[in-house]
Design a protein around this motif. Structure first.
Motif, mmCIF file in Angstrom:
data_model
loop_
_atom_site.group_PDB
_atom_site.id
_atom_site.type_symbol
_atom_site.label_atom_id
_atom_site.label_comp_id
_atom_site.label_asym_id
_atom_site.label_seq_id
_atom_site.Cartn_x
_atom_site.Cartn_y
_atom_site.Cartn_z
ATOM 1 N N ILE A 129 -1.451 1.084 -5.188
ATOM 2 C CA ILE A 129 -1.072 -0.229 -4.558
ATOM 3 C C ILE A 129 -0.145 -0.766 -5.531
ATOM 4 O O ILE A 129 -0.470 -0.704 -6.841
ATOM 5 C CB ILE A 129 -2.245 -1.098 -4.333
ATOM 6 C CG1 ILE A 129 -3.638 -0.529 -3.718
ATOM 7 C CG2 ILE A 129 -1.828 -2.426 -3.662
ATOM 8 C CD1 ILE A 129 -3.273 -0.427 -2.105
ATOM 9 N N LYS A 130 0.865 -1.426 -5.238
ATOM 10 C CA LYS A 130 1.982 -1.824 -6.189
ATOM 11 C C LYS A 130 2.280 -3.293 -5.729
ATOM 12 O O LYS A 130 2.332 -3.775 -4.485
ATOM 13 C CB LYS A 130 3.207 -0.881 -6.429
ATOM 14 C CG LYS A 130 3.925 -0.709 -5.134
ATOM 15 C CD LYS A 130 4.938 -0.093 -5.283
ATOM 16 C CE LYS A 130 6.105 0.273 -4.137
ATOM 17 N NZ LYS A 130 6.953 1.153 -4.061
ATOM 18 N N ILE B 216 -6.326 6.182 6.119
ATOM 19 C CA ILE B 216 -6.487 4.504 5.938
ATOM 20 C C ILE B 216 -7.700 4.347 4.947
ATOM 21 O O ILE B 216 -8.602 5.152 4.859
ATOM 22 C CB ILE B 216 -7.221 4.480 7.486
ATOM 23 C CG1 ILE B 216 -6.449 4.527 8.484
ATOM 24 C CG2 ILE B 216 -7.834 2.819 7.528
ATOM 25 C CD1 ILE B 216 -6.803 4.514 10.007
ATOM 26 N N LEU B 217 -7.390 3.095 4.423
ATOM 27 C CA LEU B 217 -8.318 2.624 3.262
ATOM 28 C C LEU B 217 -8.968 1.528 4.065
ATOM 29 O O LEU B 217 -8.235 0.482 4.254
ATOM 30 C CB LEU B 217 -7.681 2.240 2.148
ATOM 31 C CG LEU B 217 -8.359 1.428 1.118
ATOM 32 C CD1 LEU B 217 -9.653 2.296 0.367
ATOM 33 C CD2 LEU B 217 -7.362 1.055 -0.050
ATOM 34 N N ARG B 218 -10.161 1.579 4.160
ATOM 35 C CA ARG B 218 -11.060 0.204 4.624
ATOM 36 C C ARG B 218 -11.446 -0.513 3.293
ATOM 37 O O ARG B 218 -12.206 -0.038 2.642
ATOM 38 C CB ARG B 218 -12.300 0.833 5.421
ATOM 39 C CG ARG B 218 -12.986 -0.406 5.545
ATOM 40 C CD ARG B 218 -13.946 -0.421 7.066
ATOM 41 N NE ARG B 218 -12.847 -0.464 8.101
ATOM 42 C CZ ARG B 218 -13.529 0.207 9.248
ATOM 43 N NH1 ARG B 218 -14.691 0.128 9.442
ATOM 44 N NH2 ARG B 218 -12.437 0.213 10.427
ATOM 45 N N PHE B 219 -10.899 -1.917 3.164
ATOM 46 C CA PHE B 219 -10.924 -2.643 2.255
ATOM 47 C C PHE B 219 -12.088 -3.778 2.451
ATOM 48 O O PHE B 219 -11.957 -4.578 3.460
ATOM 49 C CB PHE B 219 -9.852 -3.315 1.585
ATOM 50 C CG PHE B 219 -9.814 -4.164 0.781
ATOM 51 C CD1 PHE B 219 -10.037 -3.660 -0.605
ATOM 52 C CD2 PHE B 219 -9.406 -5.442 0.637
ATOM 53 C CE1 PHE B 219 -10.386 -4.696 -1.746
ATOM 54 C CE2 PHE B 219 -9.778 -6.462 -0.108
ATOM 55 C CZ PHE B 219 -10.100 -5.932 -1.438
ATOM 56 N N VAL C 190 0.865 -0.851 -0.075
ATOM 57 C CA VAL C 190 0.181 0.031 -0.078
ATOM 58 C C VAL C 190 0.920 1.286 0.025
ATOM 59 O O VAL C 190 1.639 1.457 1.062
ATOM 60 C CB VAL C 190 -1.119 0.012 1.355
ATOM 61 C CG1 VAL C 190 -1.765 1.431 1.123
ATOM 62 C CG2 VAL C 190 -1.681 -1.053 1.256
ATOM 63 N N VAL C 191 0.722 2.088 -0.974
ATOM 64 C CA VAL C 191 1.716 3.331 -1.106
ATOM 65 C C VAL C 191 1.185 4.369 -0.358
ATOM 66 O O VAL C 191 1.522 5.184 0.538
ATOM 67 C CB VAL C 191 1.971 3.746 -2.662
ATOM 68 C CG1 VAL C 191 2.726 4.916 -2.834
ATOM 69 C CG2 VAL C 191 2.695 2.487 -3.336
ATOM 70 N N GLY C 192 -0.396 4.675 -0.705
ATOM 71 C CA GLY C 192 -0.932 5.854 -0.076
ATOM 72 C C GLY C 192 -2.221 6.313 -0.899
ATOM 73 O O GLY C 192 -2.342 5.761 -2.309
ATOM 74 N N PRO C 193 -3.047 7.362 -0.548
ATOM 75 C CA PRO C 193 -3.903 7.705 -1.490
ATOM 76 C C PRO C 193 -3.228 8.613 -2.566
ATOM 77 O O PRO C 193 -2.238 9.092 -2.676
ATOM 78 C CB PRO C 193 -4.758 8.880 -0.703
ATOM 79 C CG PRO C 193 -3.857 8.961 0.626
ATOM 80 C CD PRO C 193 -2.809 7.650 0.925
ATOM 81 N N LEU D 174 -6.260 -0.713 5.665
ATOM 82 C CA LEU D 174 -4.951 -0.512 5.102
ATOM 83 C C LEU D 174 -4.069 0.747 5.287
ATOM 84 O O LEU D 174 -4.853 1.740 5.044
ATOM 85 C CB LEU D 174 -5.097 -0.870 3.662
ATOM 86 C CG LEU D 174 -5.798 -2.288 3.153
ATOM 87 C CD1 LEU D 174 -5.978 -2.275 1.831
ATOM 88 C CD2 LEU D 174 -4.916 -3.244 3.790
ATOM 89 N N ILE D 175 -3.093 0.599 5.544
ATOM 90 C CA ILE D 175 -2.286 2.202 5.721
ATOM 91 C C ILE D 175 -1.138 2.033 4.942
ATOM 92 O O ILE D 175 -0.551 1.187 4.390
ATOM 93 C CB ILE D 175 -1.947 2.297 7.245
ATOM 94 C CG1 ILE D 175 -0.942 1.020 7.730
ATOM 95 C CG2 ILE D 175 -2.816 2.406 8.225
ATOM 96 C CD1 ILE D 175 -0.273 1.400 9.052
ATOM 97 N N PRO D 176 -0.412 3.215 4.502
ATOM 98 C CA PRO D 176 0.546 3.511 3.719
ATOM 99 C C PRO D 176 1.949 2.683 4.213
ATOM 100 O O PRO D 176 2.192 2.637 5.768
ATOM 101 C CB PRO D 176 0.750 4.895 3.474
ATOM 102 C CG PRO D 176 -0.627 5.760 3.757
ATOM 103 C CD PRO D 176 -1.127 4.594 4.844
ATOM 104 N N GLY D 177 2.641 1.937 3.486
ATOM 105 C CA GLY D 177 3.591 1.208 3.675
ATOM 106 C C GLY D 177 3.448 -0.184 4.004
ATOM 107 O O GLY D 177 4.402 -0.789 4.265
#
Length: 85
Positions: free
Chosen positions: A80-81, A34-37, A22-25, A49-52
């Protein structure tokens, strides 16, 4: 034509690594941290999900399924990569 779509789908799944990060927004001024998946299976709770953060894909011990990883990789609002070990 149907064969072409099946080939593309198979190639996309094969290109998914065993881990994603997760890279970030994408929009840095959004204020989102935070991304709630929401998971594919209703029996599994959502993941925050949080960056990093690095997620393992597939298998019994994976954080997300291959299909969920594809959804995350195609999500347009967060970057996301795929990562290699």
């Amino acid at each position: 034509m149907a064969e072409s779509k099946n080939t593309e789908s198979t190639e996309t799944k094969k290109s998914t690594s065993s881990k994603i990060q997760v890279v970030g927004p994408v929009e840095t001024n959004s204020g989102s941290t935070i991304l709630r998946f929401e998971r594919d299976a209703e029996t599994k709770p959502a993941i925050d999900l949080i960056p990093g953060q690095v997620l393992t894909v597939g298998g019994n011990g994976g954080d997300v399924t291959k299909a969920e990883a594809e959804r995350l990789l195609n999500y347009s609002r967060w970057e996301i990569k795929e990562v290699n070990e």
